[in-house]
Scaffold this active site. Structure first.
Site, mmCIF file in Angstrom:
data_model
loop_
_atom_site.group_PDB
_atom_site.id
_atom_site.type_symbol
_atom_site.label_atom_id
_atom_site.label_comp_id
_atom_site.label_asym_id
_atom_site.label_seq_id
_atom_site.Cartn_x
_atom_site.Cartn_y
_atom_site.Cartn_z
ATOM 1 N N GLY A 99 -0.701 -2.464 6.246
ATOM 2 C CA GLY A 99 -0.739 -3.510 7.144
ATOM 3 C C GLY A 99 -2.063 -4.341 7.122
ATOM 4 N N GLY B 247 -5.734 -4.730 7.510
ATOM 5 C CA GLY B 247 -6.538 -3.790 7.472
ATOM 6 C C GLY B 247 -7.459 -4.088 8.662
ATOM 7 N N THR C 227 0.860 -1.085 -0.066
ATOM 8 C CA THR C 227 -0.128 0.133 -0.009
ATOM 9 C C THR C 227 0.819 1.229 -0.026
ATOM 10 O OG1 THR C 227 -1.781 -1.079 1.168
ATOM 11 C CG2 THR C 227 -1.636 1.349 1.648
ATOM 12 N N GLY D 121 -10.941 -2.451 3.207
ATOM 13 C CA GLY D 121 -9.729 -2.351 4.097
ATOM 14 C C GLY D 121 -9.924 -1.244 5.098
ATOM 15 N N ASP D 122 -8.684 -0.878 5.786
ATOM 16 C CA ASP D 122 -8.743 0.275 6.349
ATOM 17 C C ASP D 122 -8.180 1.686 5.778
ATOM 18 O OD1 ASP D 122 -6.223 -0.879 5.997
ATOM 19 O OD2 ASP D 122 -5.175 0.551 7.281
HETATM 20 N N1 ASP Z 1 -3.949 -2.007 4.859
HETATM 21 C C1 ASP Z 1 -4.167 -2.465 3.502
HETATM 22 C C2 ASP Z 1 -5.443 -3.291 3.506
HETATM 23 O O1 ASP Z 1 -5.914 -4.026 4.153
HETATM 24 C C3 ASP Z 1 -3.298 -3.430 2.950
HETATM 25 C C4 ASP Z 1 -1.910 -3.001 3.021
HETATM 26 O O2 ASP Z 1 -1.516 -1.889 3.839
HETATM 27 O O3 ASP Z 1 -0.790 -3.626 2.864
HETATM 28 O O4 ASP Z 1 -6.319 -3.395 2.554
#
Ligand code: ASP
Length: 331
Positions: free
Chosen positions: A249, A251, A197, A227-228
């Site tokens: 990370g 999410g 991300t 996700g987040d």
């Molecule tokens: N946070 C992102 C999600 O969960 C993925 C990532 O940050 O790698 O969609």
């Protein structure tokens, strides 16, 4: 008299203890308050020299450097923090190296569903899009929602239609196909994985903070999973009074723990420093196996980039001349 002296000694001792410098692992090469500053990430995960290899590492570092240099140049020319965040994230979205825009990962049905958000710390205005396809730069669609709609979050066809109506660049779904991401989907077989991300937080000359995040989500995620990253307070947050934050990370953990807002809340209500606040929540997540990291910046130009994974693609630059790209734990 003796009692008085002892009392004085105790008071002096207590004051000295209180003034003890707090543990600080943020990168603070100079004490000088910068006029403007910038911090970026390209995702946290199992990022080790062995896994990436020297050639790819060079490519990642060069792209992160390009994004940083563009951002710092724009800030020097008085661009607003929010414009810088958008422009910097464009560079990362247009590269196949990162899991956002061009390099977005595939969901379990072999499609790309992208999420992005952006927030202004001066007004607390925010814009976000979720589960979108065909929009070349989802971060610009998020900015459009911020600037040109009374809403904060638009999803799927509604978001795509809004982007189209406002002249945003659209591409064929094939644009997002990369062999590497396709192979990752084939390899995962039932598991989900996250990686790459992108995010940016900027402090401009006017003292305004902005933060943004853009992602393809997690490889092999369920169709429709969000996700987040597009959730204000979870993956992105900005408030001039405290800080700007962009997360990366797993999410689901970042949503449940409201991580981006939590950093700001720790500063506001518990009077923690940026560093204490950011490291505190990332360490807490580690205890419950919530893997990931974040980048954060406060109004004084302090920067921190904690993560609980093997590595995190990241970098920062300040008007004072500091400029650094890092990938692994300490370099
Ligand atoms: N946070 C992102 C999600 O969960 C993925 C990532 O940050 O790698 O969609």
């Amino acid at each position: 008299m003796r009692k008085l002296v002892s009392l004085l000694v105790i008071i002096v001792f207590l004051v000295a203890c209180n003034n003890k410098p707090k543990e600080n692992t943020s990168i603070q090469l100079s004490e000088e308050k910068p006029e403007y500053a910038l911090v970026i990430h390209g995702g946290a995960g199992n990022v080790t020299p062995e896994r990436i290899g020297p050639e790819k590492e060079k490519e990642y570092r060069a792209k992160l450097q390009e994004a940083l240099d563009l951002g710092i140049d724009l800030l020097k020319k008085d661009s607003s923090a929010v414009a810088v965040v958008e422009a910097v994230i464009h560079v990362l979205e247009n590269s196949p190296l990162f899991n956002a825009g061009k390099g977005a990962v595939f969901n379990s049905q072999g499609q790309n569903e992208m999420d992005a958000s952006i927030m202004e710390g001066k007004t607390l205005n925010a814009g976000a899009v979720a589960s979108v396809s065909r929009i070349k730069n989802p971060i610009s669609a998020a900015r459009l929602v911020l600037d040109k709609s009374p809403h904060v979050l638009l999803v799927r066809e509604g978001a795509i239609q809004f982007a189209k109506e406002n002249g945003m660049e659209m591409v064929d779904s094939n644009y997002f196909f990369t062999q590497e991401r396709w192979e990752s989907l084939q390899k995962l077989q039932g598991k989900v994985e996250k990686y790459g991300t992108v995010g940016c937080v900027a402090l401009d000359r006017q003292g305004n903070i902005a933060a943004g995040t853009s992602t393809g989500g997690m490889t092999n995620k369920k169709y429709g999973r969000v996700g987040d990253s597009p959730i204000i307070g979870a993956g992105t947050y900005a408030n001039n009074a405290t800080c700007g934050v962009s997360c990366t990370g797993h999410g689901e953990f970042f949503m449940r723990y409201n991580v981006a807002y939590d950093v700001s809340a720790r500063m506001k209500y518990a009077h923690q420093s940026l560093n204490e606040a950011a490291e505190g929540i990332i360490n807490e997540l580690a205890l419950i196996k919530g893997s990931g990291g974040l980048i954060a910046l406060d109004g004084k130009g302090n920067i921190c980039m904690p993560f609980n994974t093997n590595g995190m693609f990241r970098g920062f630059a300040k008007s004072t001349g500091e400029n650094k790209v890092l990938v692994f734990k300490d370099k």
